[in-house]
Design a protein around this motif. Structure first.
Motif, mmCIF file in Angstrom:
data_model
loop_
_atom_site.group_PDB
_atom_site.id
_atom_site.type_symbol
_atom_site.label_atom_id
_atom_site.label_comp_id
_atom_site.label_asym_id
_atom_site.label_seq_id
_atom_site.Cartn_x
_atom_site.Cartn_y
_atom_site.Cartn_z
ATOM 1 N N LYS A 1 3.525 0.762 1.864
ATOM 2 C CA LYS A 1 4.621 1.714 1.673
ATOM 3 C C LYS A 1 4.185 3.126 2.064
ATOM 4 O O LYS A 1 4.933 3.870 2.719
ATOM 5 C CB LYS A 1 5.096 1.675 0.223
ATOM 6 N N LEU A 2 2.976 3.500 1.677
ATOM 7 C CA LEU A 2 2.464 4.826 2.037
ATOM 8 C C LEU A 2 2.288 4.945 3.550
ATOM 9 O O LEU A 2 2.650 5.976 4.145
ATOM 10 C CB LEU A 2 1.141 5.077 1.327
ATOM 11 N N SER A 3 1.761 3.911 4.190
ATOM 12 C CA SER A 3 1.505 3.961 5.630
ATOM 13 C C SER A 3 2.796 4.149 6.409
ATOM 14 O O SER A 3 2.865 4.959 7.342
ATOM 15 C CB SER A 3 0.800 2.682 6.083
ATOM 16 N N ARG A 4 3.818 3.414 6.051
ATOM 17 C CA ARG A 4 5.070 3.538 6.796
ATOM 18 C C ARG A 4 5.740 4.876 6.534
ATOM 19 O O ARG A 4 6.322 5.460 7.438
ATOM 20 C CB ARG A 4 5.994 2.365 6.498
ATOM 21 N N THR A 5 5.623 5.391 5.318
ATOM 22 C CA THR A 5 6.226 6.691 5.026
ATOM 23 C C THR A 5 5.485 7.804 5.762
ATOM 24 O O THR A 5 6.104 8.769 6.231
ATOM 25 C CB THR A 5 6.250 6.947 3.510
ATOM 26 N N ARG B 1 1.400 8.247 14.101
ATOM 27 C CA ARG B 1 0.024 7.893 14.419
ATOM 28 C C ARG B 1 -0.090 6.369 14.437
ATOM 29 O O ARG B 1 0.185 5.706 13.432
ATOM 30 C CB ARG B 1 -0.935 8.471 13.381
ATOM 31 N N PRO B 2 -0.524 5.813 15.566
ATOM 32 C CA PRO B 2 -0.566 4.344 15.663
ATOM 33 C C PRO B 2 -1.428 3.683 14.602
ATOM 34 O O PRO B 2 -1.184 2.527 14.235
ATOM 35 C CB PRO B 2 -1.134 4.111 17.072
ATOM 36 N N GLN B 3 -2.446 4.410 14.088
ATOM 37 C CA GLN B 3 -3.316 3.760 13.101
ATOM 38 C C GLN B 3 -2.562 3.377 11.834
ATOM 39 O O GLN B 3 -2.966 2.450 11.122
ATOM 40 C CB GLN B 3 -4.518 4.648 12.747
ATOM 41 N N TYR B 4 -1.449 4.055 11.537
ATOM 42 C CA TYR B 4 -0.667 3.664 10.371
ATOM 43 C C TYR B 4 -0.082 2.263 10.553
ATOM 44 O O TYR B 4 -0.078 1.438 9.633
ATOM 45 C CB TYR B 4 0.451 4.662 10.101
ATOM 46 N N MET B 5 0.429 1.985 11.758
ATOM 47 C CA MET B 5 1.007 0.666 12.005
ATOM 48 C C MET B 5 -0.065 -0.381 12.287
ATOM 49 O O MET B 5 0.138 -1.569 12.027
ATOM 50 C CB MET B 5 2.010 0.740 13.157
ATOM 51 N N VAL C 1 1.299 7.414 -6.043
ATOM 52 C CA VAL C 1 1.484 8.844 -6.287
ATOM 53 C C VAL C 1 1.695 9.570 -4.966
ATOM 54 O O VAL C 1 2.537 10.482 -4.857
ATOM 55 C CB VAL C 1 0.259 9.427 -7.021
ATOM 56 N N PHE C 2 0.981 9.141 -3.930
ATOM 57 C CA PHE C 2 1.013 9.883 -2.671
ATOM 58 C C PHE C 2 2.259 9.574 -1.850
ATOM 59 O O PHE C 2 2.723 10.426 -1.088
ATOM 60 C CB PHE C 2 -0.279 9.616 -1.894
ATOM 61 N N THR C 3 2.821 8.397 -2.006
ATOM 62 C CA THR C 3 4.131 8.150 -1.408
ATOM 63 C C THR C 3 5.163 9.069 -2.052
ATOM 64 O O THR C 3 6.034 9.626 -1.373
ATOM 65 C CB THR C 3 4.541 6.680 -1.581
ATOM 66 N N ALA D 1 -1.282 13.687 1.037
ATOM 67 C CA ALA D 1 -1.007 12.286 1.358
ATOM 68 C C ALA D 1 -1.753 11.851 2.613
ATOM 69 O O ALA D 1 -2.334 10.754 2.657
ATOM 70 C CB ALA D 1 0.494 12.075 1.517
ATOM 71 N N ARG D 2 -1.739 12.676 3.648
ATOM 72 C CA ARG D 2 -2.450 12.328 4.883
ATOM 73 C C ARG D 2 -3.950 12.169 4.628
ATOM 74 O O ARG D 2 -4.578 11.199 5.072
ATOM 75 C CB ARG D 2 -2.225 13.414 5.936
ATOM 76 N N ASN D 3 -4.521 13.135 3.942
ATOM 77 C CA ASN D 3 -5.962 13.090 3.702
ATOM 78 C C ASN D 3 -6.351 11.933 2.795
ATOM 79 O O ASN D 3 -7.378 11.286 2.990
ATOM 80 C CB ASN D 3 -6.439 14.410 3.097
ATOM 81 N N PHE D 4 -5.525 11.687 1.795
ATOM 82 C CA PHE D 4 -5.793 10.572 0.887
ATOM 83 C C PHE D 4 -5.851 9.257 1.655
ATOM 84 O O PHE D 4 -6.754 8.434 1.446
ATOM 85 C CB PHE D 4 -4.712 10.510 -0.194
ATOM 86 N N TRP D 5 -4.880 9.033 2.534
ATOM 87 C CA TRP D 5 -4.838 7.781 3.293
ATOM 88 C C TRP D 5 -6.152 7.572 4.032
ATOM 89 O O TRP D 5 -6.703 6.459 4.067
ATOM 90 C CB TRP D 5 -3.663 7.822 4.265
ATOM 91 N N GLU D 6 -6.672 8.638 4.618
ATOM 92 C CA GLU D 6 -7.912 8.524 5.387
ATOM 93 C C GLU D 6 -9.141 8.351 4.497
ATOM 94 O O GLU D 6 -10.203 7.954 4.974
ATOM 95 C CB GLU D 6 -8.066 9.745 6.291
#
Length: 953
Positions: free
Chosen positions: A604-608, A615-619, A535-537, A555-560
């Protein structure tokens, strides 16, 4: 609401980013798209515009070639599966739904068949995944075999939609008698024959006779059912509850049925002749001309039932009963009870050629080869009509492998029941995504037309619904799941420019969830993980298309909220598919952790997210999940029938991975097929416009053997590496001179020693872990960049129990291979190096890279797709203080929460020399003495042991 950047600037992007497949090339606003000629897709392949909100973009799969190594080996297994699997099997359920012939193709089964979980309510989803896999395979390799399969499948789906737009037409097959024809109802077609209302004509006596060829052993499938409802009817079922032919007549429902039941089951796939006679209180059932049952207490007749509303061949008045799957031939009704010899003669020749003649109430030879009307040969003009139980689509764009009823029923549901409605919009997403990927990989206009039609249909279905209805629908567990459909619709909108498509994407907003996450409120406990990650992607793509800030913030907050609070060490998330409390890891270890789809969607969400904010933490997360769970979810074996991918990754002690989960063709096998054909999709990114000094930048996010063809700059960049079996990589630039900044990811786990050399000379720069090391220059043909990324053997602690840990070597999670079902207890500080590396405590296993032994226990990369019982987590047990193999004899004390003295000492590693370590031991133990956790005498002993020990650097 605050708005983000206006999405006016357009650059051209291939779907490798948005769905996976084609190449991306920048172009001026309003200019015609430019294409990378080096990509294996056709130069006229379409592309999706890069959103203006992105500051970096990926390269297409065709621009990044995988080199030899573990990723190429895993991909080869999946490519072989894709090449060998019969694509006609994937469209079988679609063709059946449209009443088309299936050419003998057998549906894949499992979730993709009528006999699968929840009655096959998810069928069609695997077909979409398969299309995406083929598109990625074609984009990556240029192999025309994959494009050919795509064209076959898209052509079949195009035929299916065309058939669904029309009234049902007969599927003619050879009949029982030589040269005759029959009408076939493919299983899953939901078709039946509707006879006129006066067909029984008040008959006091009756003979019904028909040739039938059942194609499946469905209990309660009707040969005929004449009645009003489930109270007043007469029927003949090919199989009753006992699996044998059954006739019943009643005026008071099932409890009042007067019954005839055969003695044996009808053979499946073969013709059988059935006849029923009623007269004078006696009923007789004949099978193949021979009496099979007789009941002399049958007082009811058709006349006693009066005028009945429905007269069906192949359909039941009981909604849960299946429609008849098979063929009908020579159906006749007489207003008298034929004698046994007359019934027997019907088996030897067509009724019209017998003494009885064609039925005088109705007679259907089913010799039609087109249309949907069956002529009555009785002389009474009681012509029959072929119909669908569900009528037909509400819109010409409808495309599915089952009737529209699941979508309709969802609109009135107030609670979830996946045996009634199982995520129809989720399945629609998989089909839509597959069609888009097919179009972007091959340029097949039919695929785009089908995708647009689906979205037009969904808009017509959803836009009239009240907002409250949609919010209720999308909040339903499972039934209301819609996967990544918003992302796919936004991609289509970027291609079509149709405002209705963007409006459709917003109709999937689940406001309660979006608003909570946008405000930073963690509401994930109790939610189904994979239902919500994609959903967040989709929200990110809505932000791209609308500029509405809450989508990006959510989306940013959800990832965290997921990474790392609800993440397992291998990068996966979810326990039995759901989320619990934050930082609940050690307490949740079981056989149903880390649903594989979740890792796919988090990648998919991290790369988007990274496209918007580097932000390096995504990769860092991308590397963790890709190199561990995703690689480890694919078995290292070949199979022609199954992709061999896990559903759950059990993290319970001694768990053995299951690569053939459930009944097959599951969601995770679908995403697993995609993952294994796009491993290289995030190795390299480039800035969408020049930054810094205007030269632009190339991000190297992952260290993986690969070759980037960067046609815009006229260069190739080749990574030569055995990573993660090699602690570093070499990049070679070839082509014309090009000025750009090279940004090399410094993994967060690389404590020290990350170095870069260009053409053999050291380069200074910021090598802090969890960042990017930059090298800016004009690159010339033959330039080489050597990157050293020293690994350490280290552990990561579970957040809810620091003594429960996972062993890592660099990015690689190491799992102990042991069949025991309890957490293994291990001490690892026996010979820790001054660098903090635990490796000296272990013994490398000869000839097996990244395999290490601790006593009798062998650790191996989780990424190896084997069937060994494994322990990803173990219980750390350091009972005494030990340095360099010397045991001090002093108990290793612990603070509240579990942190021990040795933990605190080695947390400061690396140490430049032994003296630095001893000094730190002295300072640390002094504090522990002051805190009452260590005696002064024990402190002296510990310091002395540290001083006498010998250490590996």
């Amino acid at each position: 609401m605050a708005s983000g950047p206006a999405p006016a600037r357009r650059t051209v992007l291939g779907a490798a980013l948005l769905g996976t497949v084609a190449a991306f090339t920048p172009g001026a606003a309003g200019a015609a798209p430019r294409h990378v000629t080096a990509a294996p897709t056709a130069p006229t392949a379409p592309a999706v515009p890069v959103p203006a909100a992105w500051t970096v973009r990926p390269f297409g799969l065709g621009e990044v070639a995988l080199g030899a190594g573990v990723f190429a080996d895993k991909r080869r297994l999946m490519l072989d599966f894709a090449r060998g699997y019969d694509e006609n099997r994937l469209v079988q359920v679609f063709r059946a739904n449209a009443g088309l012939g299936t050419g003998g193709a057998v549906a894949p089964g499992g979730w993709e068949g009528l006999d699968g979980e929840a009655n096959g309510n998810l069928r069609g989803h695997f077909t979409g995944h398969f299309l995406s896999m083929l598109a990625q395979a074609h984009a990556s390799t240029g192999d025309e075999a994959y494009a050919k399969k795509i064209r076959t499948m898209v052509g079949a789906l195009h035929d299916v939609r065309a058939a669904l737009r029309e009234d049902p037409a007969v599927l003619s097959v050879p009949g029982w008698f030589p040269g005759s024809t029959a009408a076939s109802h493919v299983r899953g077609s939901y078709r039946y024959v509707d006879l006129p209302g006066d067909v029984l004509d008040g008959a006091a006596e009756l003979t019904f006779a028909a040739w039938v060829r059942p194609e499946h052993a469905d209990d309660w499938a009707r040969v005929f059912d004449f009645g009003d409802d489930t109270t007043r009817y007469l029927y003949l079922a090919a199989r009753g509850a006992k699996g044998r032919p059954r006739f019943a007549i009643t005026t008071s429902g099932a409890g009042g049925e007067q019954v005839l039941e055969g003695a044996a089951a009808l053979p499946v796939g073969e013709w059988s002749h059935l006849a029923v006679t009623l007269a004078g209180g006696t009923g007789t059932l004949y099978v193949d001309g021979v009496e099979a049952a007789r009941n002399t207490a049958m007082s009811l007749t058709p006349a006693a039932l009066g005028t009945l509303r429905d007269h069906w061949l192949g359909r039941s008045h009981y909604a849960a009963d299946p429609t008849f799957a098979g063929a009908f031939d020579e159906v006749h009704l007489w207003d008298e009870a034929l004698a046994p010899d007359a019934v027997a003669e019907l088996r030897r020749r067509p009724a019209a050629e017998t003494a009885a003649g064609a039925g005088n109430l109705a007679a259907y030879a089913f010799d039609e080869t087109e249309g949907g009307t069956f002529a009555d040969a009785s002389g009474r003009a009681r012509h029959a009509t072929l119909r669908r139980t569900w009528g037909g689509p509400s819109h010409p764009g409808f495309l599915a492998a089952y009737p529209e009823t699941q979508f309709i029923t969802l609109e009135s549901m107030t609670s979830s029941d996946y045996t009634v409605v199982w995520a129809p919009y989720y399945t629609a997403h998989k089909i839509l995504r597959g069609l888009l990927d097919a179009h972007l990989a091959t340029g097949d206009a039919r695929a785009l037309d089908l995708a647009e039609g689906m979205c037009d249909w969904m808009h017509s279905r959803l836009s009239p619904l009240p907002e409250a209805t949609r919010q209720r629908m999308w909040a339903l567990f499972s039934s209301g799941e819609f996967g990544g459909i918003v992302e796919a619709i936004c991609d289509l909108h970027a291609l079509s420019g149709n405002p209705e498509h963007l409006a459709l994407a917003r109709l999937f907003d689940l406001d309660k969830l979006i608003d909570a996450c946008a405000a930073g409120e963690d509401v994930l406990k109790g939610l189904h993980a994979n239902q919500h990650i994609p959903v967040f992607t989709g929200l990110l793509r809505l932000y791209d298309e609308t500029g509405e800030r809450r989508y990006l913030d959510a989306a940013r907050n959800f990832w965290e909220m997921v990474v790392p609070p609800r993440m397992y060490a291998i990068g996966g998330t979810s326990d039995r598919e759901f989320w619990g409390e934050r930082e609940a890891v050690a307490g949740t270890l079981g056989d149903a952790n880390a649903e594989t789809c979740c890792a796919y969607n988090l990648l998919k969400l991290s790369r988007t997210l990274f496209f918007h904010d580097q932000r390096p933490q995504y990769m860092d997360y991308y590397e963790r999940a890709l190199y561990n769970q995703v690689l480890g979810s694919k078995q290292d074996a070949a199979d022609a029938e199954k992709p061999l991918v896990t559903y759950f990754v059990g993290l319970a002690p001694g768990h053995v991975r299951d690569y053939t989960p459930k009944a097959g063709t599951t969601c995770c096998e679908g995403t697993g097929m995609e993952s294994a054909t796009k491993y290289q999709d995030s190795v390299y990114f480039t800035t969408t416009a020049g930054d810094g000094d205007g030269r632009g930048a190339l991000y190297v996010n992952l260290y993986m053997p690969s070759k980037l063809t960067w046609a815009e700059r006229g260069v190739t960049v080749t990574q030569t590496t055995g990573y993660p079996y090699e602690q570093g990589t070499t990049l070679t630039v070839r082509g014309r001179a090009a000025a750009f900044e090279l940004r090399l990811r410094v993994p967060s786990w690389s404590a020290d020693g990350f170095t870069v050399e260009v053409n053999g000379r050291p380069v200074t720069g910021d090598a802090r872990p969890g960042g990017y090391f930059s090298v800016t220059r004009t690159w010339r043909d033959g330039d080489t960049v050597r990157v050293a990324v020293p690994f350490r053997l280290r552990t990561e602690q579970a957040p809810d129990d620091p003594r429960v840990q996972t062993l890592f070597h660099g990015p690689v999670a190491l799992a102990a291979r042991d069949a025991r079902k309890e957490l293994l207890r291990m001490g690892l500080h026996r010979n820790t190096a001054l660098s903090g590396d635990l490796l000296p405590t272990f013994t490398p296993v000869p000839g097996r890279p990244l395999h290490f032994a601790l006593g009798e226990i062998e650790f191996a990369p989780f990424a190896e797709g084997t069937e060994h019982p494994t322990h990803v987590y173990f219980r750390r047990d350091e009972p005494r203080v030990v340095f360099g193999g010397l045991d001090s004899g002093v108990a290793n004390p612990a603070r509240t929460g579990g942190r021990t003295l040795l933990d605190e000492v080695w947390a400061a590693a690396p140490f430049r020399d032994k003296g630095a370590l001893v000094a730190h031991v002295g300072a640390t133990t002094k504090k522990w003495v002051a805190d009452g956790l260590l005696s002064a005498a024990d402190r002296t002993t510990v310091i002395g042991t540290a001083r006498r020990a010998t250490y590996v650097r």
